[in-house]
Design an enzyme around this catalytic site. Structure first.
Site, PDB file in Angstrom:
ATOM      1  N   ASP A 118      -8.738   2.427   8.922  1.00 24.74           N
ATOM      2  CA  ASP A 118      -7.818   1.814   9.343  1.00 24.74           C
ATOM      3  C   ASP A 118      -7.136   0.607   8.769  1.00 24.74           C
ATOM      4  OD1 ASP A 118      -5.738   0.606  10.841  1.00 24.74           O
ATOM      5  OD2 ASP A 118      -6.923   0.186  13.044  1.00 24.74           O
ATOM      6  N   ALA A 119      -6.116   1.192   7.580  1.00 23.06           N
ATOM      7  CA  ALA A 119      -6.014   0.688   6.162  1.00 23.06           C
ATOM      8  C   ALA A 119      -4.514   0.020   6.191  1.00 23.06           C
ATOM      9  CB  ALA A 119      -6.744   0.870   5.069  1.00 23.06           C
ATOM     10  N   LYS A 120      -4.023   1.027   6.391  1.00 25.42           N
ATOM     11  CA  LYS A 120      -2.138   0.269   6.697  1.00 25.42           C
ATOM     12  C   LYS A 120      -1.867   0.053   5.375  1.00 25.42           C
ATOM     13  CE  LYS A 120      -2.470  -0.925  11.628  1.00 25.42           C
ATOM     14  NZ  LYS A 120      -3.973  -1.251  12.239  1.00 25.42           N
ATOM     15  N   ARG A 121      -1.832   1.245   4.311  1.00 23.97           N
ATOM     16  CA  ARG A 121      -1.584   0.947   3.220  1.00 23.97           C
ATOM     17  C   ARG A 121      -0.432   1.342   3.331  1.00 23.97           C
ATOM     18  NH1 ARG A 121      -5.793  -2.327   2.914  1.00 23.97           N
ATOM     19  NH2 ARG A 121      -7.816  -1.731   1.815  1.00 23.97           N
ATOM     20  N   THR A 129      -5.000   5.519   7.809  1.00 21.65           N
ATOM     21  CA  THR A 129      -3.356   5.085   8.206  1.00 21.65           C
ATOM     22  C   THR A 129      -2.845   4.150   7.423  1.00 21.65           C
ATOM     23  OG1 THR A 129      -5.149   2.439   8.785  1.00 21.65           O
ATOM     24  CG2 THR A 129      -4.629   4.594  10.930  1.00 21.65           C
TER      25      THR A 129
END
Lengths: 271, 271
Positions: free
Chosen positions: A94-97, A121
């Site tokens: 989960d990193a939402k890059r 993510t």
């Protein structure tokens, strides 16, 4: 086997839609970790080992590692442990890059090569070319933010764009144009069941990662009824705090296992 | 002194609107760095030392460090070096973070405490509560994506939301509602000068970080004419590749200095 196939196999094998979120916050750890330099790894390993049989996926949140010096090395050890011990359970970083192509390539290397995650993510705001370097790893999963679980999801995600809300336009665009290799999924918050229903209606059987049950207040029944596919799968329902911190006493691992099994069973009751 | 004041002082002191972007790609380094385990740090330090006098800000891009084992430790050393040697030059950590509040708090800790950056780039898609943990560091800068420099910027950022494009709604919301402590700025790509003009018109004298000149094709004259404030400031015009890789021979540092000075002077010609 690619991420999506691995996930589908695991849904069946474990009879579970539960994603165990690994958000290690040392302030909430049991006392035994106080002087442990590898506390992030050791705590998450214990929780993972205790909950694996109930999990369809693991989701380490990189921010909780990145806040600490040396945190990335512990995250690497953790994912290596998960990949070695539980090769059937996909690991979602989960990193939402999200960044321009040349930078996104570096982030894809971070998630897939350095950390060895099965999926990551991503934030879709910068558009298609910011997603391509991730999508090109067609055996890995790209899980895009669509309608998030927090109150601020209403600020921009729900703005009307030509007769439909932005989050729905994003869902439609990804399902129709970005998912050519079948490796896309979406993040949809449990706290917005009607929006979840609308998204399911436009994305077919695309897997949805659902944060927001437990501490954030999302309702499991509403999630399953509005988000599951016809065969009763399609969802990775994430829980982090409710499992990780079920007890801060010596029985923390057993308590985590009980919390995971209970939530898995609660989810299954509504499938 | 907070980020915005430090930036304004530096604009005057250095007579420069040039932001030096530090995106270290070992494949493009001069030969002397081939067997250097600290190549990311050493290369960026050399470039920074050579270009500091022409810079209004430094902007390390975290993805280029995060792609490598041990990269974060080198990024930490780099920012510590910049803060020690060039205390008047603000350091922007380009990270484009964005997550729910509890996670955003960890990311704020990463950027501001662990790495010691003066400012960080953020993705606004998740809304106000995802920004709050960063905004609360009111001596640090929060630089939100608005209209980015890449082709995919058109995919969602330009969608019409009630008579104006999404990027303009975001600019307006941040300027009006999020900037109560005066520590906000926006990312606006050099490759979209008309959109830059529209954004400047709604955000007053808010600083704008402008990627996209050089390798991405943005035009300096158009940026200054459409984006500068009445006093000829208001911009951090970023260049990375054109400075970092001006030469891959032994004169790489001198070549970087020349490229930085030339671009600084080109910018100043249009102010």
């Amino acid at each position: 086997m690619g991420f999506i196939d691995k996930l589908r196999a695991r849904w069946q094998q474990a009879d579970s839609l539960l994603c165990v979120g690994l958000d290690p916050d040392p302030a909430k750890f049991p006392d035994r970790f106080v002087d442990d330099d590898d506390a992030l790894f050791n705590f998450c390993r214990d929780i993972s080992d205790a909950t694996a049989e109930y999990a369809c996926a693991f989701k380490p949140q990189i921010a909780y590692f990145a806040a600490h010096n040396g945190g990335e090395a512990q995250l690497q050890r953790l994912i290596a442990h998960l990949n070695a011990e539980y090769p059937d359970i996909p690991v979602i970083l989960d990193a939402k890059r999200g960044d321009i192509g040349s930078t996104a390539q570096q982030y894809a290397c971070e998630a897939f090569e350095r950390f060895g995650a099965d999926a990551v993510t991503l934030n879709p705001y910068m558009g298609r070319d910011s997603a391509d370097p991730f999508l090109q790893y067609n055996d890995r999963g790209c899980i895009f933010l669509c309608h998030t679980s927090n109150p601020g999801a209403r600020d921009f995600q729900e703005l009307d764009v030509g007769g439909e809300p932005l989050y729905l336009r994003i869902a439609r665009t990804i399902a129709r144009d970005w998912n050519t290799d079948g490796n896309c999924a979406l993040v949809v918050g449990a706290t917005y069941p009607q929006e979840l229903r609308a998204i399911r209606a436009v994305v077919g059987d695309m897997p949805l990662l659902i944060p927001g049950v437990g501490a954030q207040g999302g309702d499991v029944q509403a999630v399953v009824e509005n988000g599951a596919t016809a065969d009763g799968t399609g969802l990775m329902i994430n829980a982090s705090r409710g499992i990780l911190y079920a007890s801060r006493d010596a029985d923390y691992a057993e308590a985590a296992a009980r919390a995971a099994r209970t939530l898995r069973d609660t989810i299954n009751r509504w499938r």
